[in-house]
Motif scaffolding. Structure first.
Motif, mmCIF file in Angstrom:
data_model
loop_
_atom_site.group_PDB
_atom_site.id
_atom_site.type_symbol
_atom_site.label_atom_id
_atom_site.label_comp_id
_atom_site.label_asym_id
_atom_site.label_seq_id
_atom_site.Cartn_x
_atom_site.Cartn_y
_atom_site.Cartn_z
ATOM 1 N N ALA A 67 2.475 50.132 18.005
ATOM 2 C CA ALA A 67 3.676 49.755 18.748
ATOM 3 C C ALA A 67 3.877 50.586 20.013
ATOM 4 C CB ALA A 67 4.911 49.887 17.851
ATOM 5 N N VAL A 68 3.194 51.730 20.124
ATOM 6 C CA VAL A 68 3.495 52.637 21.229
ATOM 7 C C VAL A 68 2.279 53.169 21.983
ATOM 8 C CG1 VAL A 68 5.693 53.380 20.232
ATOM 9 C CG2 VAL A 68 3.608 54.647 19.671
ATOM 10 N N VAL A 69 1.113 53.155 21.383
ATOM 11 C CA VAL A 69 -0.082 53.735 22.006
ATOM 12 C C VAL A 69 -0.910 52.619 22.635
ATOM 13 C CG1 VAL A 69 -2.194 55.070 21.637
ATOM 14 C CG2 VAL A 69 -0.113 55.663 20.382
ATOM 15 N N ALA A 70 -1.412 52.859 23.827
ATOM 16 C CA ALA A 70 -2.210 51.864 24.533
ATOM 17 C C ALA A 70 -3.422 51.449 23.703
ATOM 18 C CB ALA A 70 -2.664 52.417 25.877
ATOM 19 N N ALA A 71 -3.707 50.150 23.694
ATOM 20 C CA ALA A 71 -4.793 49.610 22.878
ATOM 21 C C ALA A 71 -6.161 50.113 23.334
ATOM 22 C CB ALA A 71 -4.758 48.086 22.916
ATOM 23 N N GLY A 72 -6.258 50.566 24.588
ATOM 24 C CA GLY A 72 -7.536 51.040 25.093
ATOM 25 C C GLY A 72 -7.996 52.357 24.498
ATOM 26 N N VAL A 73 -7.104 53.053 23.786
ATOM 27 C CA VAL A 73 -7.483 54.293 23.104
ATOM 28 C C VAL A 73 -7.976 53.935 21.707
ATOM 29 C CG1 VAL A 73 -6.738 56.570 22.315
ATOM 30 C CG2 VAL A 73 -5.732 55.577 24.381
ATOM 31 N N ALA A 74 -9.249 54.145 21.451
ATOM 32 C CA ALA A 74 -9.840 53.788 20.157
ATOM 33 C C ALA A 74 -10.047 55.035 19.305
ATOM 34 C CB ALA A 74 -11.175 53.079 20.365
ATOM 35 N N SER A 75 -9.956 54.871 17.996
ATOM 36 C CA SER A 75 -10.226 55.957 17.052
ATOM 37 C C SER A 75 -11.276 55.489 16.053
ATOM 38 C CB SER A 75 -8.950 56.369 16.307
ATOM 39 O OG SER A 75 -7.971 56.845 17.208
ATOM 40 N N GLY A 76 -12.220 56.349 15.760
ATOM 41 C CA GLY A 76 -13.326 55.960 14.896
ATOM 42 C C GLY A 76 -13.008 55.952 13.420
ATOM 43 N N VAL A 77 -11.974 56.690 13.011
ATOM 44 C CA VAL A 77 -11.638 56.807 11.593
ATOM 45 C C VAL A 77 -10.175 56.389 11.424
ATOM 46 C CG1 VAL A 77 -11.621 58.350 9.592
ATOM 47 C CG2 VAL A 77 -13.258 58.742 11.442
ATOM 48 N N PRO A 78 -9.864 55.537 10.432
ATOM 49 C CA PRO A 78 -8.498 55.003 10.296
ATOM 50 C C PRO A 78 -7.561 55.884 9.480
ATOM 51 C CG PRO A 78 -9.918 53.914 8.721
ATOM 52 C CD PRO A 78 -10.791 54.862 9.503
ATOM 53 N N VAL A 79 -7.736 57.203 9.522
ATOM 54 C CA VAL A 79 -6.825 58.119 8.840
ATOM 55 C C VAL A 79 -6.313 59.138 9.843
ATOM 56 C CG1 VAL A 79 -7.983 57.840 6.608
ATOM 57 C CG2 VAL A 79 -8.640 59.733 8.105
ATOM 58 N N TYR A 80 -5.203 59.785 9.506
ATOM 59 C CA TYR A 80 -4.547 60.711 10.416
ATOM 60 C C TYR A 80 -4.645 62.133 9.873
ATOM 61 C CZ TYR A 80 -2.831 56.751 13.037
ATOM 62 O OH TYR A 80 -2.759 55.618 13.810
ATOM 63 N N ALA A 81 -5.107 63.038 10.710
ATOM 64 C CA ALA A 81 -5.342 64.413 10.286
ATOM 65 C C ALA A 81 -4.035 65.159 10.090
ATOM 66 C CB ALA A 81 -6.197 65.133 11.321
ATOM 67 N N ALA A 82 -4.019 65.989 9.054
ATOM 68 C CA ALA A 82 -2.879 66.868 8.802
ATOM 69 C C ALA A 82 -3.271 68.333 8.816
ATOM 70 C CB ALA A 82 -2.236 66.521 7.455
ATOM 71 N N ASP A 83 -4.542 68.645 8.481
ATOM 72 C CA ASP A 83 -4.976 70.034 8.393
ATOM 73 C C ASP A 83 -6.487 70.086 8.540
ATOM 74 O OD1 ASP A 83 -4.874 72.757 8.079
ATOM 75 O OD2 ASP A 83 -4.097 72.743 6.029
ATOM 76 N N LEU A 84 -6.984 71.070 9.263
ATOM 77 C CA LEU A 84 -8.420 71.277 9.431
ATOM 78 C C LEU A 84 -8.753 72.738 9.194
ATOM 79 C CD1 LEU A 84 -7.782 68.709 11.401
ATOM 80 C CD2 LEU A 84 -9.967 69.314 12.456
ATOM 81 N N ASP A 85 -9.871 72.970 8.520
ATOM 82 C CA ASP A 85 -10.358 74.334 8.324
ATOM 83 C C ASP A 85 -11.823 74.272 7.926
ATOM 84 O OD1 ASP A 85 -10.192 77.223 7.980
ATOM 85 O OD2 ASP A 85 -10.337 76.823 5.833
ATOM 86 N N GLY A 86 -12.649 75.096 8.547
ATOM 87 C CA GLY A 86 -14.067 75.103 8.218
ATOM 88 C C GLY A 86 -14.681 73.741 8.447
ATOM 89 N N GLY A 87 -15.257 73.166 7.389
ATOM 90 C CA GLY A 87 -15.865 71.848 7.481
ATOM 91 C C GLY A 87 -15.035 70.760 6.833
ATOM 92 N N ILE A 88 -13.737 70.979 6.673
ATOM 93 C CA ILE A 88 -12.859 70.040 5.972
ATOM 94 C C ILE A 88 -11.740 69.547 6.885
ATOM 95 C CG2 ILE A 88 -11.043 69.926 4.193
ATOM 96 C CD1 ILE A 88 -13.751 69.525 2.984
ATOM 97 N N ILE A 89 -11.467 68.242 6.778
ATOM 98 C CA ILE A 89 -10.288 67.625 7.383
ATOM 99 C C ILE A 89 -9.444 67.028 6.260
ATOM 100 C CG2 ILE A 89 -9.407 65.778 8.861
ATOM 101 C CD1 ILE A 89 -11.942 66.038 10.537
ATOM 102 N N VAL A 90 -8.190 67.437 6.180
ATOM 103 C CA VAL A 90 -7.256 66.868 5.201
ATOM 104 C C VAL A 90 -6.361 65.882 5.935
ATOM 105 C CG1 VAL A 90 -5.416 67.345 3.535
ATOM 106 C CG2 VAL A 90 -7.308 68.970 3.812
ATOM 107 N N ASP A 91 -6.253 64.642 5.404
ATOM 108 C CA ASP A 91 -5.418 63.657 6.084
ATOM 109 C C ASP A 91 -4.000 63.671 5.523
ATOM 110 O OD1 ASP A 91 -5.364 62.152 3.717
ATOM 111 O OD2 ASP A 91 -6.381 60.413 4.567
#
Length: 447
Positions: free
Chosen positions: A32-56
């Motif tokens: 509803a708010v972000v331009a369609a021309g911005v694409a994301s490769g993964v359909p999840v949203y990050a909440a925390d990152l550390d080392g080799g882990i991403i927590v959505d």
């Protein structure tokens, strides 16, 4: 060497559906708010990152084999980076180096002058993005030489600004319908060993092919700069044949042409050396850097021979946010982390672990046409069985299966048929091994 400490458990764990309900809700808000021309490769949203882990946001833990496109080599929340940001933000977040300068900018320049290839006297200027660094490297070369023509290569990627789109080879999605582009850009053949018509062509011969094209199309006296990625990024992690880069650099030096190495993706320990140019002892006149420089903060740099950089008149280089003090503090922390953990050695260890797993798989399946790369910048080129025809369909399916099972990988390549592996350099052996298990199963499912 210091032992890497992790804040999050370094373990893959998918706790529910993929994507989860919170990620789906965020996608609705985004649409509803972000331009369609911005694409994301993964359909999840990050909440925390550390080392080799991403927590959505739904609590799923993914193995990160992308590192924010080679940005978070030191991890997504490296302690030295975080502490540097916090400490600097307590004092000031911005003053503009062109108004009231500050020590952090000077310290980053000192570090880059020390670390980039060559023992000659250097100067550095800081910017915000890789494209901005490349564009300013070209500005310096044109002014210093008084020549306008810039040579780029097939399969190259250099950014999304007008000039860097012109320097980029691939049309969709980077250039299509965005022209007209900046003039005086010329493209010549790259050394692409897997797809050479003559498989026996040497790096020196491929360089001569490019040089002949330059001399015929432009004339060496008109060329201000040759711009080359030591390992091409978006084009498919193409490693030119040995001898290609040194021969070009030597010819450029002979002809008074500025040789620019675009190390935006390949720099800062990614390939098993501080900079990819070092693998063949090439000393560029100018090095453009970004991505891994500051542990995720927006920062880039142009570092070059003092006589070139100082040829620019006062006020000719800069930008309001270039070398932001918080980003500089992050870079100082990131570079210290690279030294403390000896991340060039860690990248070489990652290469060994990955290639030891993938080489037998390549021998057992016809879908893998080529394995290539250096350090933790590695690629799998996928083909249709029985030849070298690109297989982008299988590439997409492999990426999707890996994501659904908790492993984030990226694809790239002129033909869309390359899986690229860019894990954080601080990823643990066990976690990387688990990610490779998932990747292997996904490749076998498409074979």
């Amino acid at each position: 060497m210091a032992e890497i400490q992790y804040r999050l458990e370094q373990k893959r764990n998918i706790v529910g559906e993929f994507p989860g309900p919170k990620s789906k809700e965020l996608t609705e808000r985004r649409n509803a708010v972000v331009a369609a021309g911005v694409a994301s490769g993964v359909p999840v949203y990050a909440a925390d990152l550390d080392g080799g882990i991403i927590v959505d946001v739904d609590g799923n833990s993914f193995i990160d084999l992308a590192a924010g496109i080679a940005v978070t080599g030191v991890g997504g929340s490296a302690p030295a980076v975080v502490e540097g940001i916090k400490e600097q933000a307590d004092y000031f977040t911005h003053s503009c180096f062109m108004v009231t300068p500050y020590e952090g900018y000077v310290r980053v320049a000192e570090l880059l002058n020390e670390l980039t290839p060559g023992g000659h006297e250097k100067r550095t200027v800081l910017f915000n993005s890789g494209a901005e660094a490349v564009e300013n490297a070209v500005k310096v070369a044109r002014l210093a030489t008084g020549r306008d023509a810039v040579v780029a290569f097939d399969h190259a990627y250099h950014g999304r600004t007008n000039l860097t789109m012109g320097l980029t080879s691939k049309s969709m999605p980077y250039k299509a319908n965005f022209g007209p582009f900046a003039p005086e850009i010329y493209r010549v053949p790259m050394s692409y060993p897997f797809r050479e018509e003559n498989p026996d062509i040497t790096g020196a011969e491929a360089a001569q092919r490019a040089i002949t094209a330059i001399e015929k199309q432009i004339g060496s006296d008109s060329v201000g700069a040759i711009l080359l990625e030591p390992i091409q990024g978006e084009g498919g992690f193409i490693v030119p044949a040995e001898g290609f880069m040194p021969a070009l650099a030597a010819w450029a030096r002979e002809k008074g042409i500025v040789f620019i190495a675009d190390e935006v993706q390949s720099g800062f320990c990614r390939t098993g050396a501080w900079f990819a140019s070092e693998h063949e002892s090439v000393v560029p006149d100018i090095v453009a850097t970004a991505k891994g420089i500051a542990g995720g903060m927006p920062l880039s740099a142009v570092t070059g021979r003092a006589e070139l950089m100082d040829a620019v008149h006062a006020g000719g280089l800069g930008g309001t946010y270039g070398g932001n003090p918080v980003a500089c503090a992050a870079a100082i922390g990131a570079i210290q982390t690279m030294k403390d953990y000896d991340l060039p050695a860690r990248a070489r260890r990652i290469e060994t672990q990955v290639m030891d797993r993938l080489r037998p798989l390549a021998e057992q399946t016809e879908i893998i046409g080529d394995l290539r790369g250096r350090g933790a910048m590695l690629a799998i080129e996928l083909v249709k069985p029985g030849g070298k025809e690109p297989n982008p369909e299988a590439t997409k399916a492999i990426a999707a299966q890996c994501q659904a099972e908790g492993v984030i990988i990226l694809t790239c390549g002129t033909y869309g048929n390359v899986v690229r592996l860019l894990p954080p350099l601080v990823i643990g052996d066990e976690l990387l091994g688990d990610g490779l298990d998932v990747l292997e199963a996904a490749i076998r499912a498409q074979a």
